[in-house]
Design a protein around this motif. Structure first.
Motif, PDB file in Angstrom:
ATOM      1  N   VAL A 167       0.841  -1.208   0.000  1.00 39.23           N
ATOM      2  CA  VAL A 167       0.000   0.000   0.000  1.00 39.23           C
ATOM      3  C   VAL A 167       0.874   1.255   0.000  1.00 39.23           C
ATOM      4  O   VAL A 167       0.586   2.233  -0.703  1.00 39.23           O
ATOM      5  CB  VAL A 167      -0.946  -0.007   1.223  1.00 39.23           C
ATOM      6  N   LEU A 168       1.964   1.226   0.768  1.00 39.87           N
ATOM      7  CA  LEU A 168       2.866   2.386   0.820  1.00 39.87           C
ATOM      8  C   LEU A 168       3.547   2.636  -0.522  1.00 39.87           C
ATOM      9  O   LEU A 168       3.758   3.789  -0.915  1.00 39.87           O
ATOM     10  CB  LEU A 168       3.939   2.164   1.894  1.00 39.87           C
ATOM     11  N   THR A 169       3.896   1.560  -1.229  1.00 39.52           N
ATOM     12  CA  THR A 169       4.698   1.710  -2.445  1.00 39.52           C
ATOM     13  C   THR A 169       3.879   1.723  -3.730  1.00 39.52           C
ATOM     14  O   THR A 169       4.312   2.289  -4.737  1.00 39.52           O
ATOM     15  CB  THR A 169       5.747   0.571  -2.539  1.00 39.52           C
ATOM     16  N   HIS A 170       2.667   1.107  -3.713  1.00 38.61           N
ATOM     17  CA  HIS A 170       1.877   1.002  -4.939  1.00 38.61           C
ATOM     18  C   HIS A 170       0.565   1.787  -4.898  1.00 38.61           C
ATOM     19  O   HIS A 170      -0.129   1.887  -5.918  1.00 38.61           O
ATOM     20  CB  HIS A 170       1.569  -0.467  -5.259  1.00 38.61           C
ATOM     21  N   LYS A 171       0.232   2.299  -3.701  1.00 37.92           N
ATOM     22  CA  LYS A 171      -0.949   3.179  -3.548  1.00 37.92           C
ATOM     23  C   LYS A 171      -2.256   2.500  -4.003  1.00 37.92           C
ATOM     24  O   LYS A 171      -3.128   3.126  -4.585  1.00 37.92           O
ATOM     25  CB  LYS A 171      -0.767   4.485  -4.346  1.00 37.92           C
ATOM     26  N   GLU A 172      -2.379   1.188  -3.736  1.00 38.16           N
ATOM     27  CA  GLU A 172      -3.611   0.447  -4.034  1.00 38.16           C
ATOM     28  C   GLU A 172      -4.158  -0.173  -2.751  1.00 38.16           C
ATOM     29  O   GLU A 172      -3.404  -0.470  -1.819  1.00 38.16           O
ATOM     30  CB  GLU A 172      -3.350  -0.642  -5.079  1.00 38.16           C
ATOM     31  N   ASN A 173      -5.466  -0.372  -2.707  1.00 34.22           N
ATOM     32  CA  ASN A 173      -6.127  -0.856  -1.496  1.00 34.22           C
ATOM     33  C   ASN A 173      -6.085  -2.381  -1.396  1.00 34.22           C
ATOM     34  O   ASN A 173      -6.272  -3.079  -2.382  1.00 34.22           O
ATOM     35  CB  ASN A 173      -7.588  -0.398  -1.457  1.00 34.22           C
ATOM     36  N   VAL A 174      -5.883  -2.863  -0.171  1.00 31.60           N
ATOM     37  CA  VAL A 174      -5.826  -4.307   0.096  1.00 31.60           C
ATOM     38  C   VAL A 174      -6.878  -4.647   1.146  1.00 31.60           C
ATOM     39  O   VAL A 174      -7.008  -3.961   2.163  1.00 31.60           O
ATOM     40  CB  VAL A 174      -4.428  -4.733   0.586  1.00 31.60           C
ATOM     41  N   LEU A 175      -7.618  -5.729   0.894  1.00 28.04           N
ATOM     42  CA  LEU A 175      -8.665  -6.178   1.808  1.00 28.04           C
ATOM     43  C   LEU A 175      -8.258  -7.495   2.453  1.00 28.04           C
ATOM     44  O   LEU A 175      -7.808  -8.415   1.774  1.00 28.04           O
ATOM     45  CB  LEU A 175      -9.978  -6.370   1.034  1.00 28.04           C
ATOM     46  N   PHE A 176      -8.399  -7.571   3.794  1.00 28.56           N
ATOM     47  CA  PHE A 176      -8.180  -8.816   4.529  1.00 28.56           C
ATOM     48  C   PHE A 176      -9.538  -9.365   4.950  1.00 28.56           C
ATOM     49  O   PHE A 176     -10.431  -8.618   5.339  1.00 28.56           O
ATOM     50  CB  PHE A 176      -7.365  -8.586   5.807  1.00 28.56           C
ATOM     51  N   THR A 177      -9.670 -10.680   4.908  1.00 27.68           N
ATOM     52  CA  THR A 177     -10.867 -11.300   5.464  1.00 27.68           C
ATOM     53  C   THR A 177     -10.476 -12.484   6.333  1.00 27.68           C
ATOM     54  O   THR A 177      -9.570 -13.253   5.989  1.00 27.68           O
ATOM     55  CB  THR A 177     -11.858 -11.742   4.361  1.00 27.68           C
ATOM     56  N   THR A 178     -11.129 -12.617   7.480  1.00 25.02           N
ATOM     57  CA  THR A 178     -10.874 -13.715   8.399  1.00 25.02           C
ATOM     58  C   THR A 178     -12.213 -14.348   8.785  1.00 25.02           C
ATOM     59  O   THR A 178     -13.273 -13.776   8.533  1.00 25.02           O
ATOM     60  CB  THR A 178     -10.168 -13.231   9.683  1.00 25.02           C
ATOM     61  N   ALA A 179     -12.145 -15.501   9.438  1.00 24.92           N
ATOM     62  CA  ALA A 179     -13.382 -16.165   9.870  1.00 24.92           C
ATOM     63  C   ALA A 179     -13.751 -15.819  11.299  1.00 24.92           C
ATOM     64  O   ALA A 179     -14.918 -15.819  11.665  1.00 24.92           O
ATOM     65  CB  ALA A 179     -13.238 -17.682   9.731  1.00 24.92           C
ATOM     66  N   THR A 180     -12.754 -15.517  12.137  1.00 21.59           N
ATOM     67  CA  THR A 180     -13.018 -15.328  13.565  1.00 21.59           C
ATOM     68  C   THR A 180     -12.749 -13.903  14.025  1.00 21.59           C
ATOM     69  O   THR A 180     -11.860 -13.224  13.517  1.00 21.59           O
ATOM     70  CB  THR A 180     -12.148 -16.283  14.408  1.00 21.59           C
ATOM     71  N   LYS A 181     -13.534 -13.479  15.010  1.00 21.39           N
ATOM     72  CA  LYS A 181     -13.334 -12.161  15.609  1.00 21.39           C
ATOM     73  C   LYS A 181     -11.986 -12.082  16.316  1.00 21.39           C
ATOM     74  O   LYS A 181     -11.348 -11.031  16.350  1.00 21.39           O
ATOM     75  CB  LYS A 181     -14.454 -11.864  16.607  1.00 21.39           C
ATOM     76  N   ALA A 182     -11.567 -13.218  16.899  1.00 24.99           N
ATOM     77  CA  ALA A 182     -10.299 -13.225  17.633  1.00 24.99           C
ATOM     78  C   ALA A 182      -9.144 -12.826  16.728  1.00 24.99           C
ATOM     79  O   ALA A 182      -8.279 -12.043  17.118  1.00 24.99           O
ATOM     80  CB  ALA A 182     -10.053 -14.610  18.232  1.00 24.99           C
ATOM     81  N   LEU A 183      -9.135 -13.352  15.499  1.00 25.67           N
ATOM     82  CA  LEU A 183      -8.054 -13.013  14.574  1.00 25.67           C
ATOM     83  C   LEU A 183      -8.180 -11.570  14.089  1.00 25.67           C
ATOM     84  O   LEU A 183      -7.175 -10.878  13.897  1.00 25.67           O
ATOM     85  CB  LEU A 183      -8.035 -13.974  13.389  1.00 25.67           C
ATOM     86  N   GLN A 184      -9.394 -11.098  13.901  1.00 24.45           N
ATOM     87  CA  GLN A 184      -9.588  -9.685  13.544  1.00 24.45           C
ATOM     88  C   GLN A 184      -9.001  -8.783  14.618  1.00 24.45           C
ATOM     89  O   GLN A 184      -8.322  -7.794  14.323  1.00 24.45           O
ATOM     90  CB  GLN A 184     -11.072  -9.375  13.369  1.00 24.45           C
ATOM     91  N   GLN A 185      -9.276  -9.117  15.878  1.00 27.38           N
ATOM     92  CA  GLN A 185      -8.759  -8.306  16.987  1.00 27.38           C
ATOM     93  C   GLN A 185      -7.241  -8.366  17.040  1.00 27.38           C
ATOM     94  O   GLN A 185      -6.583  -7.358  17.300  1.00 27.38           O
ATOM     95  CB  GLN A 185      -9.366  -8.794  18.312  1.00 27.38           C
TER      96      GLN A 185
END
Length: 861
Positions: free
Chosen positions: A287-305
């Protein structure tokens, strides 16, 4: 007005028979402490090991302490004519009142304040209101929790913070809180009135529907890093005093390369590989070098936190600025100002409802995004909130969250698998060019729930009632139209409309009555049905009339919606798609499932085709060196799989499978349970202090718990259908010794913390329940749900239990699998691929004890 902040320690929870063994009292006036009282209190009861471990108090410490009778006059003098304040007030007040009565002294405080309620109101986003937890969250010292004077001092300090926060609120909000507080069962209003009187400052906060609010407005700055990815990784490691790991850097570079070259890649990165920090580092650098957006997806709230609060903080430390990290959820997860007004206007009231209304008023001006999960609702507040949310119909509402469209810098989004699939590309995903899927093995499970539409009898009946009830959408609107137009100009009279919609309701009841019957099979496939055909025809006729009437668009929309329910079911049957329902003799519990999508279609159309690059990661992606079990989802998109396993576990984890335990049979469990108990108590008797025990259902948990209650003094944490697994695990990890009895929810995202040897018992193999609708849905994908779905599901769970047990190079432990089917059943080959990675031992109880003795904690040898 003086306050007496009180805390006591006791020999038990029953005020009628147990004794107070310590009391702490803090007297306060004008938000400052003016006096402090602390004393042990003698008891002739034996203090239990549990109370001693909890409070640090034993009988020897109380031998020279005064009795309550001796202290009663002094305690009463301190408490009289004061506002009685305590954390969970009923406990302290009941004990003191009982003991005063036994000493012929009268104690009935005029004003009382429960700080649990107070903290819930002014800190509505706290995950727990346990005193030690909230003290830590608000930086109030509490080094000696469950010491009465330490707890009283912490409660007093927290009370001061709470009142300071209340004083900072808008005066309009304070007045609204005061009027609600007057109807609470304790006297919080007496704290609020002086704050309103003293309030002088004006605010320029926005207002909607008469309520003040602060919308979330995070301003992100475009970050920079002058260096290579390897240098960026090295800087993060150095700034956070972490171990530099070549394997983790390799994984980081692998993911970054995938972002740059726009590929689809499947990576198995086992627990211990540091994959979360690796993919976050790669994405941030991209994101810093290419100025494009990246999306993360997880299954659990614990990993999101973990991602948002732990790993992101490490990178922010290096960049010296906040990351443009945005948590993305569905709109239903957020409150609006108008929804809060809707709740405040509701006439229903009890203590829980009043607390919720006050919490929402404070939440509106907290400057957060309005995510209702932050309020940690439970019990009566949660039930009432869900009821009101289902009744509320949003229009042009004022939400607090920041729209992703307004973020002007390249960003990182965080969501969950379900929301990603539900939103489709036309939702928030269209603002992101790249997708990183963590816990990828769970994606198929989640996607399976998105391949079907559900229509319950209750849901259909409710939607019909909106057209049939006199105060529903149709007839409320029809009466308004009648006042403006002549009856002759209307295509149908009130009576004719009523007759038609009631006939549809009658036909709907007959349809579901016909589906209702007793059966040993959990589900039944639905085929062509004359009553369904009749319902489609009647609804079509009714809707054509509604379309000709000068009623509102919302009425026509509701009529069309009801018609589409029956049309969707009938069209799916006509096209040969899977339509089934849960078998029940009671029609009110029936739900019809329409499978209208395939897994591969979801993966292709909503993920693969819309992102420039995609990385799917998991700690347990492979089974027997293959992802064949995920082929329904991945289809022809299976690519080269990279297995990344930097830590060898064969000498870290031992699977012990007893030979002297009956083969598990859910119809006859008595002998099996007795052997399970014998192994648990034998393990604990060797000096090991902690054990995690995993079950497939709550009935088995209850039966084992009944035995353990009589056979061990160890603290037992028991999961129920109402339990929060994350909270239970947090409590378990805080214990030096204890037993946690949980279900399959503890296989996923398990972080079992212990300084000593770890033990996880698998009571029975974690097969998905045959009554789970996913079994039917997957059968439509593969034709054979047991071999292609239920077996891989169970094997993956077993692998997760082993992987989560060993988090780093210093961990050591045992998986005690009581279910011999793992090595003896005709399908054992599926589990062999998991067991091959570990040391496997078989034997009887004596063999188990001998082996455990050799791994006894050092201080017990």
């Amino acid at each position: 007005m003086q306050l007496a902040v009180v805390d006591i320690e006791t020999t038990g929870n029953n005020a009628a028979v147990d004794d107070i063994i310590q009391i702490g009292i803090i007297l306060m006036e004008d938000n400052r402490v003016i006096e402090r009282f602390d004393s042990y209190i003698y008891t002739d009861e034996m203090i239990s090991p549990f109370i001693e471990s909890l409070t640090g108090i034993n009988n020897a410490m109380l031998e020279q302490a005064p009795t309550f009778s001796e202290l009663a006059p002094r305690i009463l003098e301190l408490l009289e004519n004061k506002v009685f304040v305590a954390h969970n007030i009923s406990f302290d007040l009941n004990f003191l009142t009982q003991l005063f009565n036994k000493n012929n002294l009268s104690f009935n405080p005029r004003y009382t304040i429960d700080t649990v309620d107070l903290f819930k109101i002014f800190y509505p986003d706290q995950p727990s209101y346990q005193l030690s937890v909230i003290a830590a969250a608000l930086d109030v010292p509490l080094d000696d929790a469950h010491s009465a004077i330490a707890d009283a001092e912490a409660t007093a300090a927290l009370l001061i913070k709470c009142l300071d926060k209340a004083a900072s609120l808008p005066k309009t909000t304070l007045i609204q809180l005061y009027h609600l507080a007057k109807r609470l069962k304790n006297d919080i209003d007496h704290l609020l009135f002086p704050l309103i009187e003293a309030h002088r400052s004006e605010d320029d906060l926005p207002e909607a529907s008469g309520l003040k609010y602060i919308a979330a407005d995070r301003s992100f700055v475009q970050g920079t890093f002058d260096g290579t990815l390897a240098q960026f990784y090295a800087a993060i490691i150095a700034d956070n005093d972490l171990n530099y790991r070549k394997e983790q850097l390799y994984l980081t570079e692998l993911i970054y390369d995938n972002l740059v070259t726009s590929q689809v890649k499947l990576i198995e990165a086992e627990v211990g590989s540091g994959k979360t920090l690796a993919y976050l580092t790669a994405a941030v650098y991209y994101v810093l070098t290419h100025k494009e957006n990246v999306l993360f997806t997880t299954a659990t709230k614990a990993l999101q936190q973990q991602l948002i609060h732990a790993d992101a903080a490490k990178i922010e430390k290096t960049l010296r600025q906040s990351l443009p990290l945005v948590l993305l959820k569905s709109k239903r997860n957020y409150i609006s100002v108008e929804f809060v007004k809707f709740i405040l206007a509701d006439k229903k009231e009890n203590h829980d409802i009043l607390l919720l209304k006050m919490q929402l008023l404070v939440f509106l001006v907290a400057g957060q995004d309005g995510d209702i999960e932050r309020m940690n609702l439970n019990g009566g507040r949660k039930i009432y909130f869900e009821l009101m949310r289902n009744l509320y119909k949003p229009k042009q509402d004022t939400y607090l969250y920041q729209d992703v469209k307004t973020i002007a810098v390249p960003m990182l989004g965080v969501t969950n698998h379900s929301h990603l699939l539900h939103s489709g590309y036309e939702g928030f995903p269209k603002y992101f060019q790249h997708l990183i899927i963590d816990e990828g093995h769970q994606l198929q499970e989640v996607a399976l729930n998105h391949t079907s539409t559900e229509w319950s009898y209750q849901n259909i009946k409710y939607n019909l009632s909106q057209l049939s009830k006199e105060d529903g959408l149709l007839f409320s609107n029809y009466r308004a139209v009648q006042t403006k137009l002549s009856i002759d100009s209307l295509m149908a009279s009130h009576y004719e409309l009523k007759e038609q919609i009631q006939e549809i309701e009658r036909c709907n009841d007959l349809f579901f009555d016909d589906l209702s019957y007793d059966s040993s099979q959990p589900f039944t496939r639905l085929g062509a049905h004359l009553l369904l055909d009749d319902l489609v025809a009647k609804c079509m006729q009714f809707h054509l009339i509604i379309e000709q009437l000068p009623v509102s668009r919302i009425v026509k929309k509701q009529s069309r919606y009801v018609l589409q329910i029956y049309q969707q079911i009938k069209q799916a049957i006509d096209k040969g798609r899977l339509v089934f329902y849960n078998t029940s003799a009671n029609k009110t519990t029936l739900t019809i499932y329409v499978k209208d999508r395939k897994l591969e279609e979801l993966f292709s159309k909503q993920l693969i085709s819309h992102f420039e690059s995609l990385v799917l990661l998991s700690g347990s992606l492979l089974l027997d060196h293959s992802v064949a079990h995920l082929s329904p989802l991945l289809g022809h998109h299976e690519r080269e799989i990279i297995a990344f396993n930097p830590m060898h576990r064969s000498d870290k984890v031992t699977f012990f499978i007893p030979d002297d335990v009956p083969v598990f049979n859910h119809r006859s469990t008595q002998g099996f349970i007795e052997q399970v108990i014998l192994y648990i108590t034998s393990y604990l008797a060797t000096g090991h202090k902690k054990m995690l025990i995993l079950f497939n259902n709550y009935q088995l948990i209850m039966e084992v718990e009944q035995y353990l209650e009589a056979m061990t003094d160890h603290v037992r944490l028991v999961q129920t259908p109402q339990s929060n697994p994350h909270k239970l695990l947090t409590q378990f990890n805080q214990l030096d010794s204890g037993i946690l009895l949980g279900t399959q929810s503890f296989y996923e995202g398990l972080d079992y913390q212990s300084d000593a040897f770890k033990c996880v018992m698998i009571v029975s193999l974690p097969f998905i329940h045959p009554n789970d609708k996913r079994v039917m849905l997957m059968q439509d994908e593969t034709g054979d749900s047991f071999d292609s779905y239920q077996l891989p599901y169970a094997a993956t769970k077993v692998r997760q239990a082993a992987g989560r047990l060993i988090r780093n190079e210093t961990d050591d432990g045992i998986i005690l699998c009581m279910d011999r089917r793992i090595v003896e059943a005709h399908y054992h080959q599926v589990f062999d691929g998991v067991l091959d990675q570990y040391t496997v031992r078989r034997g009887r109880l004596d063999d188990f004890i001998d082996w455990i003795e050799k791994n006894k904690p050092v201080n017990n040898k």
